[in-house]
Structure formats: structure tokens, C-alpha cells
Enzyme design. Structure first.
Site, short mmCIF file in Angstrom:
data_model
loop_
_atom_site.label_atom_id
_atom_site.label_comp_id
_atom_site.label_asym_id
_atom_site.label_seq_id
_atom_site.Cartn_x
_atom_site.Cartn_y
_atom_site.Cartn_z
N LEU A 64 0.83 -1.22 0.00
CA LEU A 64 0.00 0.00 0.00
C LEU A 64 0.86 1.26 0.00
CD1 LEU A 64 -2.61 -1.13 2.63
CD2 LEU A 64 -3.13 -0.52 0.27
N SER A 65 2.17 1.11 0.14
CA SER A 65 3.03 2.30 0.22
C SER A 65 2.86 3.24 -0.97
CB SER A 65 4.50 1.89 0.36
OG SER A 65 4.69 1.22 1.58
N LYS A 76 16.04 -5.93 3.13
CA LYS A 76 16.46 -4.92 4.13
C LYS A 76 17.91 -5.14 4.57
CE LYS A 76 11.81 -4.08 5.72
NZ LYS A 76 10.84 -4.12 6.79
N GLY A 135 9.30 -15.30 14.17
CA GLY A 135 10.13 -14.85 13.05
C GLY A 135 11.46 -14.30 13.52
N TYR A 169 -0.39 -7.50 6.67
CA TYR A 169 -1.77 -7.05 6.45
C TYR A 169 -2.24 -7.64 5.13
CZ TYR A 169 0.69 -3.76 3.43
OH TYR A 169 1.51 -3.21 2.47
N1 LIG Z 1 3.44 -3.25 8.71
C1 LIG Z 1 4.66 -2.85 8.44
O1 LIG Z 1 4.97 -1.67 8.41
C2 LIG Z 1 5.72 -3.89 8.21
C3 LIG Z 1 7.06 -3.54 8.37
C4 LIG Z 1 8.02 -4.54 8.18
C5 LIG Z 1 7.63 -5.82 7.81
N2 LIG Z 1 6.32 -6.11 7.65
C6 LIG Z 1 5.89 -7.46 7.27
O2 LIG Z 1 6.56 -8.41 8.07
C7 LIG Z 1 6.78 -9.61 7.33
C8 LIG Z 1 8.25 -10.03 7.44
O3 LIG Z 1 9.11 -9.06 6.88
P1 LIG Z 1 10.71 -9.18 7.04
O4 LIG Z 1 11.30 -7.98 6.41
O5 LIG Z 1 11.06 -9.52 8.43
O6 LIG Z 1 11.02 -10.45 6.11
P2 LIG Z 1 12.28 -11.43 6.16
O7 LIG Z 1 13.47 -10.75 6.68
O8 LIG Z 1 12.35 -12.06 4.80
O9 LIG Z 1 11.83 -12.56 7.25
C9 LIG Z 1 10.78 -13.46 6.94
C10 LIG Z 1 10.45 -14.34 8.13
O10 LIG Z 1 9.39 -15.24 7.73
C11 LIG Z 1 9.87 -16.61 7.83
N3 LIG Z 1 9.36 -17.41 6.70
C12 LIG Z 1 9.34 -17.07 5.39
N4 LIG Z 1 8.77 -18.05 4.66
C13 LIG Z 1 8.42 -19.04 5.54
C14 LIG Z 1 7.80 -20.31 5.41
N5 LIG Z 1 7.42 -20.77 4.20
N6 LIG Z 1 7.60 -21.04 6.53
C15 LIG Z 1 7.98 -20.59 7.75
N7 LIG Z 1 8.59 -19.37 7.94
C16 LIG Z 1 8.81 -18.62 6.86
C17 LIG Z 1 11.38 -16.52 7.80
O11 LIG Z 1 11.91 -17.65 8.43
P3 LIG Z 1 13.37 -18.21 8.05
O12 LIG Z 1 14.35 -17.36 8.81
O13 LIG Z 1 13.33 -19.63 8.52
O14 LIG Z 1 13.52 -18.08 6.56
C18 LIG Z 1 11.62 -15.22 8.59
O15 LIG Z 1 11.50 -15.42 9.98
C19 LIG Z 1 6.35 -9.29 5.89
O16 LIG Z 1 5.05 -9.83 5.68
C20 LIG Z 1 6.32 -7.78 5.83
O17 LIG Z 1 5.36 -7.30 4.89
C21 LIG Z 1 5.36 -5.17 7.85
#
Ligand SMILES: NC(=O)c1ccc[n+]([C@@H]2O[C@H](COP(=O)([O-])OP(=O)(O)OC[C@H]3O[C@@H](n4cnc5c(N)ncnc54)[C@H](OP(=O)(O)O)[C@@H]3O)[C@@H](O)[C@H]2O)c1
Length: 291
Positions: free
Chosen positions: A16-17, A66, A128, A224
């Protein structure tokens, strides 16, 4: 010349950004375009530098880039250097400066959520160990939190994260099975930072299902959906547990990015209105964001 901003990620189509950042530029009468750019993770390093050639003015970074952005910017500022995760980049005189607005964005959204739910104390479960988990753990570090349990698919990633962030805090690595038996007391606050593809089967919620719901005081999901609830929020609703998705955090971290790029106060109300317009089903917006 029209300034050019973007959000980079993979996938990025659901973001949505673009809608609320464009609304912010328009409201402040800044001649700028903000677009989503889906980068192929295999070629992201090269594509990033192509953006430099295109004289991009600034960009947001979402998963999974990131940590890459942290390594590739010329200077890292503030909390971003501590958590090694950059979600906001601004170009100044040909150099890229990296910041992290997830930490203050989460803090603001989460403290409002806890205030509304009336829960001022308790322990935390963070699902996570990626970039946003680092931001959440850093934000929680400024709160007086007795215990934090981190659960992740890959234990190696948690180990690195704990080495870098745990210091004197009570952060421990746990398997999901541990959680079933080791939650003492009530008032556990769950914060989900897993990406959406961690929940392959809609209607089920494997990471929370083993938990004794009577011990869970609240659920905050950073993700979301454009339509309907996230899996976490849906689980919490079914169990009658207060919950929130990540829209408020998205807005607050985005407003801070806008301020870094422009040096102007972000028109938060206009941004929230643009978000609400893009999500007509969400009647709780933008009231959710007002002071
Ligand atoms: N609302 C906001 O402003 C905001 C801000 C930041 C992030 N977010 C949301 O937060 C979420 C994570 O973002 P991130 O930047 O932290 O991503 P990231 O660094 O890629 O981390 C993803 C996490 O999800 C896990 N994961 C991914 N695929 C999986 C699967 N198939 N089964 C089990 N675990 C799985 C990963 O585990 P592994 O380490 O085992 O790979 C890791 O813990 C996203 O949906 C993002 O949109 C929202």
C-alpha cells in the site's frame, strides 16, 4: 525535473506504500512519483545500482532486501546500524544514506495498540527472525519486558539474532513445541513478523495453533491483507483475543520515511485517508490512526 521514489521488494504488488506515499507528495505539492519495483532476488544487487544511475531520490525497502540494503548503502544512520536492517534510503549528492523507520513505526503503533487493549504488562512471543523481527526486538528493548521468546523456522537465524541483540535481555530461542509446555502464567503478547508465505493454508494457523489461547493476551501481526483478516488476526478473533494487523505500523513507518526524504512533516491524515480509500472494506480506517 520530477523526483522519483520507489518501494523495492519481492513480491511488492500488494504493497500500500505507493498509494499513501503518492498522496503525501501530492498533499505537500512536491513534484514526485512513487512506484513499486519488484526486484528479482537473484539479481537484486545489480538492479539496486541501476537505480543509482537512474538518479532515484529515495526509496523504501521491504522483504527480502532490508539486510542487502544495509550492506549496500554508503552510510547507515541511527538504529539501522544497530539492527543491520535498512528500510529507508535517501540519495544525497550521489551517495545513499540508510535509515530504519520500522523501529519507531512499530513502537508507535504497538504502544497505541497496547494502550487500547489495556494491557500494560506481560511477556512476549516474537514469531520470526528476519529484518522486521530485529526491529521489533529493538523496540521491545526499550520497554521493561521480563521475557521474550523467539520462534523461527531456521534456528541458525535466531542464533545470529540473539548473539547480536540479546545482550542483557531475557530473549530466548524456542521451538513451537516448547511454547506449548513452557508458557508460565498468563498475559503473553504475540507479535508475528513471519512473512505471509509462512501460512500456506488459509483458514489454518500452524504457528499459533499449539498455544494455549487462555495464556495469550494479545496478537499483533506486522502483515496485512488488502481484503479480509490476516491469518493471525483471524485466529485471534476466533479465540476472542484483542488483535491488530500491521496497517498502523505501515502508516507510521511510512510517514517517518517521508520526513527523511523531504525534511517536511508528513501529512499523516492525508496518508491515512489514501490508505482507507484503497481499502474500502476497512471501516475502522482512518479513525484507527487519529490521536
Ligand atoms: N506493517 C509494516 O509496516 C511492516 C514492516 C516490516 C515488515 N512487515 C511485514 O513483516 C513480514 C516479514 O518481513 P521481514 O522484512 O522480516 O522479512 P524477512 O526478513 O524475509 O523474514 C521473513 C520471516 O518469515 C519466515 N518465513 C518465510 N517463509 C516461511 C515459510 N514458508 N515457513 C515458515 N517461515 C517462513 C522466515 O523464516 P526463516 O528465517 O526460517 O527463513 C523469517 O522469519 C512481511 O510480511 C512484511 O510485509 C510489515
Amino acid at each position: 525535473m520530477r523526483a522519483f521514489f520507489a518501494i523495492i521488494g519481492h513480491p511488492v504488488a500488494h504493497s500500500l506504500s505507493p498509494c499513501f506515499q503518492q498522496a503525501a507528495f501530492d498533499a505537500c505539492e512536491i513534484d514526485a512519483a512513487y512506484i513499486p519495483l519488484d526486484l528479482d532476488p537473484a539479481r537484486a544487487e545489480d538492479t539496486l545500482f541501476f537505480l543509482k544511475d537512474l538518479a532515484i531520490s529515495g526509496f523504501n525497502v521491504t522483504l527480502p532486501f532490508k539486510e542487502l540494503a544495509y550492506r549496500k548503502v554508503d552510510h547507515v544512520y541511527g538504529i539501522a546500524s544497530k539492527i543491520r536492517s535498512v528500510n529507508t534510503v535517501v540519495a544525497r549528492e550521489g551517495l545513499w544514506e540508510g535509515y530504519n523507520t520500522d523501529v519507531p513505526g512499530f513502537k508507535k503503533a504497538y504502544s497505541r495498540f497496547l494502550e487500547k487493549t489495556g494491557y500494560g504488562s506481560g511477556n512476549f512471543i516474537v514469531l520470526g527472525a528476519g529484518g522486521s523481527a530485529r526491529a521489533v526486538l529493538e523496540a521491545l528493548s526499550s520497554m521493561d519486558v521480563p521475557q521474550i521468546k523467539v520462534v523461527n523456522r531456521s534456528s541458525d537465524r535466531v542464533r545470529v539474532l540473539l548473539e547480536e541483540l540479546s545482550r542483557e535481555r531475557q530473549i530466548s530461542m524456542n521451538s513451537l513445541e516448547d511454547l506449548k509446555s513452557s508458557l508460565d502464567g498468563k498475559d503473553w503478547h504475540v507479535i508475528n513478523t513471519l512473512s505471509r508465505n509462512a501460512f500456506p493454508v488459509r483458514g489454518e494457523f500452524p504457528p499459533l495453533e499449539p498455544l494455549d489461547e487462555t495464556k495469550v493476551a494479545s496478537v499483533f501481526d506486522l502483515s496485512y491483507e488488502r481484503e479480509g483478516d490476516t491469518e493471525c488476526v483471524s485466529w485471534a478473533r476466533r479465540k476472542g483475543i484483542p488483535s491488530s494487523d500491521g496497517l498502523s505500523m505501515l502508516l507510521f513507518q511510512g510517514a517517518l520515511s517521508f520526513e527523511i526524504w523531504t525534511g517536511k512533516s508528513a501529512p499523516v491524515r492525508k496518508m491515512a485517508e489514501a490508505m482507507a480509500k484503497a481499502l474500502p472494506e476497512r471501516k475502522d480506517l482512518p479513525g484507527q490512526f487519529s490521536d
